[in-house]
Design a protein around this motif. Sequence first.
Motif, PDB file in Angstrom:
ATOM      1  N   VAL A   1       0.798  -0.992   0.014  1.00 40.98           N
ATOM      2  CA  VAL A   1       0.173   0.028  -0.072  1.00 40.98           C
ATOM      3  C   VAL A   1       0.955   1.443   0.009  1.00 40.98           C
ATOM      4  N   GLY A   2       2.019   1.230   0.906  1.00 39.14           N
ATOM      5  CA  GLY A   2       2.789   2.511   0.808  1.00 39.14           C
ATOM      6  C   GLY A   2       3.611   2.810  -0.406  1.00 39.14           C
ATOM      7  N   GLN A   3       3.882   1.664  -0.949  1.00 34.31           N
ATOM      8  CA  GLN A   3       4.726   1.766  -2.210  1.00 34.31           C
ATOM      9  C   GLN A   3       3.895   2.158  -3.518  1.00 34.31           C
ATOM     10  N   GLN A   4       2.696   1.650  -3.395  1.00 37.58           N
ATOM     11  CA  GLN A   4       1.734   2.031  -4.498  1.00 37.58           C
ATOM     12  C   GLN A   4       1.394   3.461  -4.449  1.00 37.58           C
ATOM     13  N   ALA A   5       0.863   3.848  -3.147  1.00 39.14           N
ATOM     14  CA  ALA A   5       0.558   5.032  -2.937  1.00 39.14           C
ATOM     15  C   ALA A   5       1.706   6.233  -3.328  1.00 39.14           C
TER      16      ALA A   5
ATOM     17  N   ASP B   1       8.519  15.781   1.677  1.00 42.38           N
ATOM     18  CA  ASP B   1       8.227  16.051   3.239  1.00 42.38           C
ATOM     19  C   ASP B   1       6.980  16.949   3.182  1.00 42.38           C
ATOM     20  N   GLU B   2       6.708  17.824   2.376  1.00 39.60           N
ATOM     21  CA  GLU B   2       5.614  18.767   2.581  1.00 39.60           C
ATOM     22  C   GLU B   2       4.071  18.211   2.391  1.00 39.60           C
ATOM     23  N   TYR B   3       4.077  16.882   1.983  1.00 37.84           N
ATOM     24  CA  TYR B   3       2.921  16.033   1.471  1.00 37.84           C
ATOM     25  C   TYR B   3       2.871  15.062   2.499  1.00 37.84           C
TER      26      TYR B   3
ATOM     27  N   GLY C   1       6.231  12.215  -7.991  1.00 38.44           N
ATOM     28  CA  GLY C   1       7.229  12.786  -6.923  1.00 38.44           C
ATOM     29  C   GLY C   1       6.794  13.304  -5.956  1.00 38.44           C
ATOM     30  N   ILE C   2       5.444  13.908  -5.974  1.00 41.30           N
ATOM     31  CA  ILE C   2       4.947  14.585  -4.541  1.00 41.30           C
ATOM     32  C   ILE C   2       4.836  13.678  -3.597  1.00 41.30           C
TER      33      ILE C   2
END
Length: 253
Positions: free
Chosen positions: A198-202, A213-215, A208-209
């Motif tokens: 889930v983390g990698q696909q997200a 760190d801002e996202y 790139g966004i």
Amino acid sequence: MVLAYQERKARYRLDVCEAKATHSSAGWSLSATKDMAPAGDHADAFIVPATVDGTIALFLVERNASGVTTRGYGTQDGARAADLQLVNAPASLITTDGLAALEHAIDIGIAAACAEAVGVMDKTVAITAEYMNTRKQFGVAISSFQALRHRMADVKMQLELARSMSYYASLKLNAPADERRRALSRAKYQLGTSMRFVGQQAVQLHGGIGVTDEYIVSHYFKKLTQLEMTFGDTLHHLGEVSARMQDTAGVFA
């Protein structure tokens, strides 16, 4: 008060403990090196496993006791941890049946980590779906692209698998010790697999966004990575599941 149980050579195994406890007329004293104690640089006391005559016992060590030093640092998910060094530090005995108590405590921690991970993944999937419905390419929302819709379907499947196994982990907490340990390793393995996917696909679906760190998604990804390694990583629990399959000839109860 925090649990300081991890040692570098143990590799997540709870029955491997090099910490030593000695008893004298003055009471108990501990010599140990423990790693990655959560919030260890802010804790007032530590619960520490140590060996006594070849068996593992649990001890309480006060932070301000002599022979106690900590080295605090930040973790990748923004939390804090510390390495704990004990040199003949005075301690109070909690229980001599330390391994059983430690296993039960870690299993409760695994169930809690699984539940937290489901919440993080749920939020990550929701944000990713909203982004895909907003982000446009070639004049249309990228959520209309079939290939990306299929990837989101796979993400949702992993989320629901993780949710079911999190429920399973919580339901097994009061089961007999062997059954409980088997169940919690199965759950942690599935949660670890789901968290990584889930983390990698997200991140991939955001582009790139997703790693800035801002996202917020980048922080959720870091949290999932940290949770995957908490209380034993996916590879460790796969080994635990495999070992117990051998014990039961490959048949799960």
